[in-house]
Design a protein around this motif. Structure first.
Motif, mmCIF file in Angstrom:
data_model
loop_
_atom_site.group_PDB
_atom_site.id
_atom_site.type_symbol
_atom_site.label_atom_id
_atom_site.label_comp_id
_atom_site.label_asym_id
_atom_site.label_seq_id
_atom_site.Cartn_x
_atom_site.Cartn_y
_atom_site.Cartn_z
ATOM 1 N N GLU A 333 4.482 -13.674 6.736
ATOM 2 C CA GLU A 333 3.128 -13.153 6.525
ATOM 3 C C GLU A 333 2.935 -12.542 5.146
ATOM 4 N N GLY A 334 3.951 -11.898 4.635
ATOM 5 C CA GLY A 334 3.803 -11.250 3.330
ATOM 6 C C GLY A 334 2.786 -10.123 3.386
ATOM 7 N N ALA A 335 2.086 -9.932 2.275
ATOM 8 C CA ALA A 335 1.032 -8.920 2.192
ATOM 9 C C ALA A 335 -0.304 -9.636 2.308
ATOM 10 N N GLY A 336 -1.128 -9.243 3.284
ATOM 11 C CA GLY A 336 -2.316 -10.022 3.602
ATOM 12 C C GLY A 336 -3.615 -9.379 3.191
ATOM 13 N N GLU A 337 -4.661 -10.187 3.244
ATOM 14 C CA GLU A 337 -6.007 -9.735 2.876
ATOM 15 C C GLU A 337 -6.488 -8.609 3.780
ATOM 16 N N VAL A 338 -6.284 -8.755 5.083
ATOM 17 C CA VAL A 338 -6.779 -7.753 6.027
ATOM 18 C C VAL A 338 -5.663 -7.004 6.741
ATOM 19 N N GLN A 339 -4.451 -7.554 6.744
ATOM 20 C CA GLN A 339 -3.363 -6.807 7.360
ATOM 21 C C GLN A 339 -2.041 -7.160 6.698
ATOM 22 N N THR A 340 -1.144 -6.180 6.703
ATOM 23 C CA THR A 340 0.191 -6.352 6.138
ATOM 24 C C THR A 340 1.210 -5.780 7.114
ATOM 25 N N PRO A 341 1.943 -6.644 7.826
ATOM 26 C CA PRO A 341 2.988 -6.150 8.722
ATOM 27 C C PRO A 341 4.208 -5.688 7.915
ATOM 28 N N ILE A 342 4.786 -4.586 8.333
ATOM 29 C CA ILE A 342 5.949 -4.010 7.683
ATOM 30 C C ILE A 342 7.065 -3.856 8.707
ATOM 31 N N ARG A 343 8.264 -4.336 8.364
ATOM 32 C CA ARG A 343 9.421 -4.102 9.232
ATOM 33 C C ARG A 343 10.164 -2.868 8.735
ATOM 34 N N TYR A 344 10.430 -1.948 9.652
ATOM 35 C CA TYR A 344 11.132 -0.723 9.260
ATOM 36 C C TYR A 344 12.006 -0.246 10.411
ATOM 37 N N ASN A 345 13.289 -0.016 10.099
ATOM 38 C CA ASN A 345 14.253 0.457 11.099
ATOM 39 C C ASN A 345 14.917 1.757 10.669
ATOM 40 N N GLY A 346 14.293 2.489 9.749
ATOM 41 C CA GLY A 346 14.915 3.679 9.195
ATOM 42 C C GLY A 346 14.707 4.931 10.021
ATOM 43 N N PRO A 347 15.104 6.063 9.450
ATOM 44 C CA PRO A 347 15.086 7.333 10.186
ATOM 45 C C PRO A 347 13.707 7.975 10.321
ATOM 46 N N GLU A 348 12.742 7.556 9.510
ATOM 47 C CA GLU A 348 11.413 8.167 9.594
ATOM 48 C C GLU A 348 10.724 7.757 10.893
ATOM 49 N N GLU A 349 10.083 8.717 11.537
ATOM 50 C CA GLU A 349 9.319 8.429 12.744
ATOM 51 C C GLU A 349 7.868 8.146 12.354
ATOM 52 N N LEU A 350 7.551 6.874 12.230
ATOM 53 C CA LEU A 350 6.226 6.470 11.794
ATOM 54 C C LEU A 350 5.275 6.370 12.970
ATOM 55 N N GLU A 351 4.022 6.753 12.723
ATOM 56 C CA GLU A 351 3.003 6.717 13.757
ATOM 57 C C GLU A 351 1.746 6.055 13.221
ATOM 58 N N LEU A 352 0.845 5.698 14.123
ATOM 59 C CA LEU A 352 -0.444 5.181 13.691
ATOM 60 C C LEU A 352 -1.140 6.235 12.832
ATOM 61 N N GLY A 353 -1.732 5.774 11.722
ATOM 62 C CA GLY A 353 -2.380 6.688 10.793
ATOM 63 C C GLY A 353 -1.494 7.126 9.654
ATOM 64 N N ASP A 354 -0.190 6.861 9.739
ATOM 65 C CA ASP A 354 0.724 7.215 8.643
ATOM 66 C C ASP A 354 0.599 6.215 7.495
ATOM 67 N N PRO A 355 0.954 6.619 6.290
ATOM 68 C CA PRO A 355 0.893 5.699 5.149
ATOM 69 C C PRO A 355 2.196 4.931 4.947
ATOM 70 N N ILE A 356 2.071 3.756 4.391
ATOM 71 C CA ILE A 356 3.187 3.044 3.768
ATOM 72 C C ILE A 356 2.855 2.982 2.281
ATOM 73 N N PHE A 357 3.756 3.464 1.447
ATOM 74 C CA PHE A 357 3.505 3.474 0.008
ATOM 75 C C PHE A 357 4.041 2.186 -0.609
ATOM 76 N N MET A 358 3.197 1.556 -1.421
ATOM 77 C CA MET A 358 3.486 0.247 -1.994
ATOM 78 C C MET A 358 3.483 0.319 -3.515
ATOM 79 N N ARG A 359 4.158 -0.639 -4.135
ATOM 80 C CA ARG A 359 4.099 -0.818 -5.589
ATOM 81 C C ARG A 359 3.597 -2.229 -5.880
ATOM 82 N N HIS A 360 2.640 -2.328 -6.775
ATOM 83 C CA HIS A 360 2.170 -3.641 -7.215
ATOM 84 C C HIS A 360 3.263 -4.308 -8.038
ATOM 85 N N SER A 361 3.287 -5.619 -8.014
ATOM 86 C CA SER A 361 4.285 -6.347 -8.799
ATOM 87 C C SER A 361 4.067 -6.160 -10.292
#
Length: 396
Positions: A333-361
């Protein structure tokens, strides 16, 4: 520590998506750019910044930062109206109406140096200058790419590759009553803009490094030969000899013939800058997208975020999940026009409404997606700046 908790806390009140500039990291990047420039003047590449306020901050930060390299005539005219001076067009203009606008501004005292690489460019600039009774300053763009068997290493820019071709154009300019030679530019894009620390590509990285070393030698020799030949002509001295980009500051600025180098992307340090071996800069700009779904325990679907960079299509042009560390895009899927799925298995407890911080190429292209940049410093939001889009401008 610029970790996930730091930015999440600082930006808790901001509606997503939003873009930001970390002023503390921007300041550190400015200093690293200065440290790599061998004392030469540094012209700011505006296409990598795309915010009037950020441009002013950089130019005001140190006397070595002087002048702006613009990417279109409308942008240069806009910056001239905002009070910027020493404006150099990084690319030629073929539209006579745009060149006439430059000439009109020249008559009003706002000078913009026009880029040329052929006689047609010179003739077009002459016609515009003659119409408004001015003398337009020109910069001759010389090609810095190299050819090896089976490969053109570099980008397709100027047709001028030999000193004799450049001298012919220089003499043509010298004969004109309506234009004057202001400077020379040669951009070694294959050194400044190509990563040589790409994960999983050890052989290719080694080949790129070898080609870069050869390019550096050939660019220096080509530039020195041309500058020496021009100096032997009975012409006014060149105001500047421009070279390089952030990725080649340390080598381009070491050339005796070079009077100034250009830097742009290094101030923000986008994702592609992680792929360079010779230097490290801080990720000073980024954006945040909001988690709105969790289709599986380790999958978090964010709203929007598909801000893909220009250039040859590939994974390296996709934005990169930055924080929390370990977050990744999905290959299908990559990064999409209307949605971007992210896989994460780390220690942070993510919830709906939380941010994912991105860097442009890439650097400045981020600003085409946002009207403002929030300034972060010392753990707080300390202000904001409009982008070109926020100013109602769209140059390309």
């Amino acid at each position: 520590m610029r970790d996930y908790h730091y930015y999440k806390k600082v930006c808790a009140s901001l509606p997503m998506p939003f873009a930001f500039v970390d002023l503390d990291l921007l300041q550190e990047n400015m200093q690293r750019i200065i440290d790599r420039s061998n004392g030469k003047l540094i012209r700011i590449a505006s296409k990598s910044i795309r915010s009037v306020d950020v441009l002013r901050r950089i130019l005001d930060a140190n006397a070595q930062f002087q002048g702006v390299m613009c990417f279109t005539v409308p942008e240069a005219l806009y910056l001239a109206q905002q009070g910027f001076t020493d404006l150099l067009l990084g690319y030629p203009a073929a539209d006579s109406r745009l060149l006439e606008s430059v000439a009109m501004h020249q008559r009003e005292g706002r000078s913009i140096t026009v880029m040329v690489d052929c006689e047609t460019h010179v003739e077009q600039a002459e016609a515009a200058a003659a119409r408004y009774g001015v003398r337009l300053p020109l910069c001759v763009d010389i090609d810095m790419s190299i050819d090896v068997p089976g490969l053109h290493f570099g980008v397709w820019r100027s047709p001028i590759r030999r000193a004799a071709d450049a001298l012919s154009l220089v003499q043509r300019i010298a004969q004109s009553k309506h234009v004057v030679l202001d400077g020379l530019m040669g951009y070694e894009a294959q050194v400044a803009g190509v990563g040589d620390r790409v994960p999983g590509q050890a052989l290719k990285n080694a080949i790129v490094r070898q080609l870069k070393r050869r390019s550096i030698r050939e660019a220096a020799a080509r530039r020195a030969e041309l500058v020496s030949a021009i100096q032997r002509l009975d012409l006014p001295p060149l105001r500047f000899v421009n070279a390089g980009g952030t990725g080649s500051l340390h080598t381009s600025s070491a050339e005796p013939a070079v009077t100034e180098v250009t830097a742009g992307s290094g101030f923000y340090s986008p994702g592609l800058f992680d792929l360079y071996r010779d230097f490290t800069l801080h990720p000073a700009a980024g954006y945040a997208i909001e988690i709105v779904r969790q289709p599986r325990g380790d999958l978090y679907t964010c709203l929007g975020g598909g801000y893909t960079a220009s250039g040859a299509a590939g994974r390296d042009k996709l934005p990169r999940p930055y924080l929390p560390q370990g977050a990744k895009l999905l290959g299908m899927e990559g990064a999409g026009e209307v949605q971007t799925p992210i896989r994460y298995n780390g220690p942070e407890e993510l919830e709906l409404g939380d941010p994912i911080f991105m860097r442009h190429s890439k650097a400045g292209e981020l600003c085409e997606r946002f009207t403002q940049l929030y300034y972060i410093s010392n753990g707080s939001i300390v202000g904001e700046a409009t982008t070109y889009r926020g100013d109602g401008q769209c140059f390309l």
